[in-house]
Structure formats: C-alpha cells, structure tokens
Design a protein around this motif. Structure first.
Motif, short mmCIF file in Angstrom:
data_model
loop_
_atom_site.label_atom_id
_atom_site.label_comp_id
_atom_site.label_asym_id
_atom_site.label_seq_id
_atom_site.Cartn_x
_atom_site.Cartn_y
_atom_site.Cartn_z
N SER A 50 35.87 43.92 37.05
CA SER A 50 37.05 43.32 37.67
C SER A 50 37.33 44.04 38.98
CB SER A 50 38.26 43.44 36.74
OG SER A 50 39.35 42.69 37.24
N ARG A 51 38.43 43.69 39.59
CA ARG A 51 38.93 44.39 40.77
C ARG A 51 40.43 44.53 40.60
NH1 ARG A 51 39.93 42.55 46.66
NH2 ARG A 51 39.54 44.41 47.89
N ILE A 52 40.91 45.76 40.74
CA ILE A 52 42.33 46.05 40.53
C ILE A 52 42.92 46.64 41.81
CG2 ILE A 52 42.12 46.34 38.04
CD1 ILE A 52 42.05 49.38 38.54
N SER A 53 44.22 46.71 41.84
CA SER A 53 44.90 47.27 43.01
C SER A 53 44.61 48.76 43.12
CB SER A 53 46.39 47.01 42.94
OG SER A 53 46.95 47.58 41.78
N ASP A 54 44.56 49.22 44.36
CA ASP A 54 44.27 50.62 44.63
C ASP A 54 45.60 51.38 44.79
OD1 ASP A 54 42.99 52.96 45.20
OD2 ASP A 54 42.31 52.37 47.20
#
Length: 176
Positions: free
Chosen positions: A66-70
């Motif tokens: 996935s891709r999550i907030s940094d």
C-alpha cells in the motif's frame, strides 16, 4: 503454521500478497449517530489489509502492499498492521493524507452508515515507482508488443516462464 494450503511444487509455503488502501476509520461509540457523536474510536482498516491480517492470524505469510501518509498517522497505521504479523515492508510512504472513513453502527431497524473521504489520499496519488525499487536487478521498461500478443491474456502468453520477466502493468489506449 498456515492452516490454508498455499504451497508450491517444492512444498514451500508461499507468501500471499494483498494490495489496497489502508484507511483511518473513525467510528462512533456504541450506537451513537454521527449527529450525536462527540468522540470517535480510531481504527485502521481496509478490505485488503483485513484479508492480510486474517491470513496472518491463520499463520500464513501475508504481505500487504500500500501507500500511506508520511506522518504520525501513517506511522500509527503501519504499526496497527504490523502488530498482527503482516509483512509491511512493501508499504510506501508519501503524501500527507490517508483515506478516511466514518462509521456509524446501526441499531434495531436503523442500518449502519459509512461515509468515505478518500480524495487525494496517499494511495490515490500513488505511482508504480512508489512500490518498485529500481536497481540493477529490476527496472521499468516500456516495450512495443508483437501483434500476435494483442487481445491475449498475459497468463496465456506465459511471459514469466518464457522471458523471465514479471509484467506489472499493461498500457492500453494510453491507460494503465
């Protein structure tokens, strides 16, 4: 040990990979409606993340991509999925916004409600390069395919075995 048979011909356990959005869930407490709520319970969820967690609970090797907030919210989401034994090493970070959904539990004949707020989330703005690390061993290439491949399924062409190449995306009429 995994209670589901996902072994290859060498009797080696395969990893099961799920790909999707890990979202911040804000749920009303008890049977409160949105209009009554002053507090929300925080959870992290998403259909594919839930599958990865369930598989890990069965003892399977599960990987979630996935891709999550940094930011600290993304870090909390990452910790939430790791605590169940899911391999989260393929979760990229980027953007400052995670998808959010609000959940109101139904009561009696009143159904549950869910409101999604996913516009411009980390995963929505993700690109293939966010998940594939370019190195001497792998890269991204665009190639013109032979006419004999047109309108045929990737699995039917047996590209991985014949050419030792993994196809990650197919561009057709300027769309991936």
């Amino acid at each position: 040990e995994c209670n589901i048979n996902f072994q290859n011909s060498n009797n080696k356990m395969k990893s099961i990979v799920t790909f999707g959005e890990l979202m911040l869930k804000l749920a009303t407490l008890g049977n409160e409606r949105f209009i009554q709520a002053t507090d929300f319970r925080i959870e992290y969820s998403g259909a594919e993340a839930n599958v990865a967690v369930s598989l890990a609970n069965f003892g399977c090797n599960s990987i979630f991509v996935s891709r999550i907030s940094d930011n600290p919210i993304g870090d909390s989401a990452l910790n939430a999925i790791r605590k169940y034994g899911v391999n989260a090493s393929f979760i990229a970070k980027g953007n400052e916004r995670m998808g959010i959904y609000f959940s109101e539990k139904g009561a009696s004949q009143r159904p549950s409600k869910v409101i999604y707020d996913r516009a411009h989330s980390s995963i929505a703005d993700a690109k293939l390069k966010d998940f594939v690390k370019i190195s001497d061993e792998n890269g991204i290439y665009q190639v013109q395919v032979p006419n004999s491949w047109i309108n045929r399924q990737i699995v039917e062409l047996n590209i991985r075995k014949k050419y030792k190449v993994n196809v990650l995306a197919v561009k057709q009429n300027l769309k991936m």
